[in-house]
Design a protein around this motif. Structure first.
Motif, short mmCIF file in Angstrom:
data_model
loop_
_atom_site.label_atom_id
_atom_site.label_comp_id
_atom_site.label_asym_id
_atom_site.label_seq_id
_atom_site.Cartn_x
_atom_site.Cartn_y
_atom_site.Cartn_z
N SER A 48 1.09 -1.08 0.24
CA SER A 48 0.14 0.19 -0.07
C SER A 48 1.14 1.59 0.01
O SER A 48 2.12 1.55 0.28
CB SER A 48 -1.04 0.19 1.25
N LYS A 50 0.22 3.91 1.37
CA LYS A 50 0.21 4.15 2.68
C LYS A 50 1.56 4.45 3.77
O LYS A 50 2.09 5.27 4.58
CB LYS A 50 -0.53 3.87 4.36
N ASN A 77 -3.97 -0.38 6.55
CA ASN A 77 -2.78 0.08 5.01
C ASN A 77 -1.67 0.61 6.80
O ASN A 77 -0.44 0.76 6.14
CB ASN A 77 -3.23 0.19 4.35
N LYS A 105 -4.49 -8.20 7.52
CA LYS A 105 -4.14 -6.83 7.91
C LYS A 105 -3.85 -6.68 9.27
O LYS A 105 -2.55 -6.02 9.71
CB LYS A 105 -5.25 -5.82 7.62
N GLY A 230 -10.31 0.44 2.60
CA GLY A 230 -9.55 0.78 3.21
C GLY A 230 -9.25 2.83 2.79
O GLY A 230 -9.20 3.06 3.73
#
Length: 508
Positions: A48, A50, A77, A105, A230
């Protein structure tokens, strides 16, 4: 913008992040007649974008702040980015995640060294809890989007795009949750090449930036859908709102089905599986092309992440063809008499049947739930409906009916009285146009079909459950007919699932 451009150019993201490729969507470009590219942020170490913003914030902490440790709230993320960055810098990281966060996650954050606290059923509850922990324990709160350093870190995506594609660009489509990625990219792109349109994309069920711009300030949504977890943010940030209102050229909203179709597009072109939020921008790009709103020039979508639970793919696969208008779902009423199925399938012609659900009910009419594969989208669907209605059949379009798509399609059936001669068989059909018609033509009108359940799952062979009324004196003849059809079959009349849920007690 000048301050943000300076921050972006001096960012430290590449200590942990990668410069991701910008790849052409060759198949989709050919199909839609446009030059379409995706920025592969799903290839970052934490799958990701992020990681960029999280690290750029944490690396700017003072020695005293690093000693206190950091905390964040995230659906996954941002959490992974904070955990990886803090671990690399030797800093304690506490991560508050909603209880609805995908397991993939949660496990990833723990694997990266983060201390996970599960709290609340959404991001806002998790954020409030994280703020309380920060106040009690002195942790430094790392905001997932509403922070200048985070925004600048995400803005390095825009920096890379300008380097990677110096040729004309019509628009860049960016997923919007809290707005950090859109604000960062727009800050750099609009400074350097203001002619490029930067367009935010939100799910219809979580359009918090669109609501904020309409209201003139950040406002909380009454509720948000969690499919694209997300970007499931109830209220955007003050700073991200300020930048997005000034710099974004438009905001497009899309449905969950359109997101599923975009996930399939990315898989078809790159054999990569993205999370719903990751395919959000491409869904918006496709929406603009289909509505005629996409500008001339190359069109770029940010593939923002790939952190998706494997079991979520069942839903995605079920809905992708509807999202790309490649399947019509119809409720059709036909006469309840032998031969009606065959006549109906002949009307459909060579189009592939993707689903066919029916259960006998007393009366003169039969209701069937049918899926038909489309080559020409809604135009072809309307042609089919017109054709069926022109032949005296009643048709209800269920393609956009959420209850039908989620539930009713799986509930067609039940016990029926007066079916003492019903036999149930499981057939294996080759997945090709005409197979269903061949089966129906192999049965003559001596036997009435009482149950039919079929759904195309993309395999070479489809598995079909069929109920047929076969009086005892005709059974030998019936079995001779189905043997002649040539499809493998299994007699399931004594199957306990059938007997418990579809059969009324009868004399044997």
């Amino acid at each position: 913008m000048t301050d943000y451009v300076r921050k972006i150019l001096t960012s430290s993201v590449y200590e942990v992040a990668e410069q991701t490729p910008l790849e052409k969507m060759a198949l989709l470009s050919e199909r839609l007649g446009r030059d379409i590219l995706v920025k592969r942020e799903d290839l970052q170490p934490v799958f990701s974008f992020k990681i960029r913003g999280a690290h750029n914030r944490i690396v700017h902490l003072s020695a005293e702040e690093r000693a206190r440790g950091v905390i964040c709230a995230s659906a996954g993320n941002h959490a992974q980015g904070v955990a990886l960055s803090a671990t690399r810098l030797g800093i304690r990281a506490v991560v508050v995640m909603p209880t609805t966060t995908p397991v993939i996650k949660v496990n990833a954050v723990r694997r990266l060294g983060g201390e996970v606290v599960l709290f609340g059923d959404g991001f806002d509850a998790a954020r409030a809890h994280a703020a309380g922990l920060a106040e009690r324990h002195g942790y430094v709160f790392v905001h997932p989007f509403d922070d200048p350093d985070v925004i600048a870190g995400q803005g390095t995506v825009g920096l890379e795009l300008m380097r990677q594609h110096p040729e004309p660009i019509g628009a860049i489509y960016v997923p919007v949750g809290g707005g950090g990625l859109a604000a960062g990219i727009a800050s750099f792109v609009k400074f350097l090449r203001p002619e490029i349109r930067v367009i935010g994309v939100e799910p219809e069920e979580a359009a918090s930036m669109k609501a904020a711009i309409a209201a003139g300030k950040p406002v909380p949504l009454d509720q948000v859908g969690l499919f694209a977890d997300g970007v499931a943010v109830r209220q955007v940030g003050e700073e991200t709102f300020r930048l997005c209102r000034e710099l974004l050229d438009d905001i497009v909203t899309v449905t969950a089905d359109e997101i599923c179709a975009a996930i399939k597009d990315i898989f078809d072109d790159h054999r990569a599986i993205t999370e719903p939020a990751g395919a959000l921008a491409l869904a918006g790009l496709r929406r603009d092309i289909e509505t005629g709103n996409a500008p001339q020039g190359a069109l770029i979508a940010i593939n923002s992440g790939a952190n998706v639970n494997f079991d979520r793919l069942r839903y995605v696969a079920e809905r992708a063809e509807i999202g790309e208008r490649a399947e019509a779902l119809l409720a059709v009423t036909i006469p309840e008499k032998p031969g009606s199925y065959r006549a109906f399938i002949r009307l459909i012609g060579n189009r592939a049947i993707t689903e066919f659900n029916y259960r006998y009910a007393p009366g003169g009419s039969a209701n069937i739930f049918v899926g038909v594969k489309l080559a020409r989208g809604d135009a072809e669907k309307h042609e089919i409906i017109t054709l069926l209605e022109g032949n005296g059949l009643s048709v209800t379009d269920m393609t956009d009916n959420e209850v039908a798509k989620l539930h009713v399609r799986h509930m067609v059936g039940g016990r029926v009285a007066g079916m003492d001669d019903e036999r149930v068989f499981r057939f294996q059909f080759p997945e090709r146009p005409g197979a269903l018609l061949k089966f129906l033509e192999g049965l003559n009108d001596a036997w009435n079909i009482s149950l039919f359940h079929y759904r195309n799952h993309g395999a070479d062979y489809g598995r079909v459950l069929v109920g047929v009324e076969v009086p005892e004196p005709t059974r030998a003849d019936f079995f001779a007919h189905i043997e002649a059809i040539g499809f493998p079959y299994w007699d399931e009349t004594e199957n306990p699932a059938y007997r418990q849920f579809l059969e009324l007690p009868r004399n044997r």
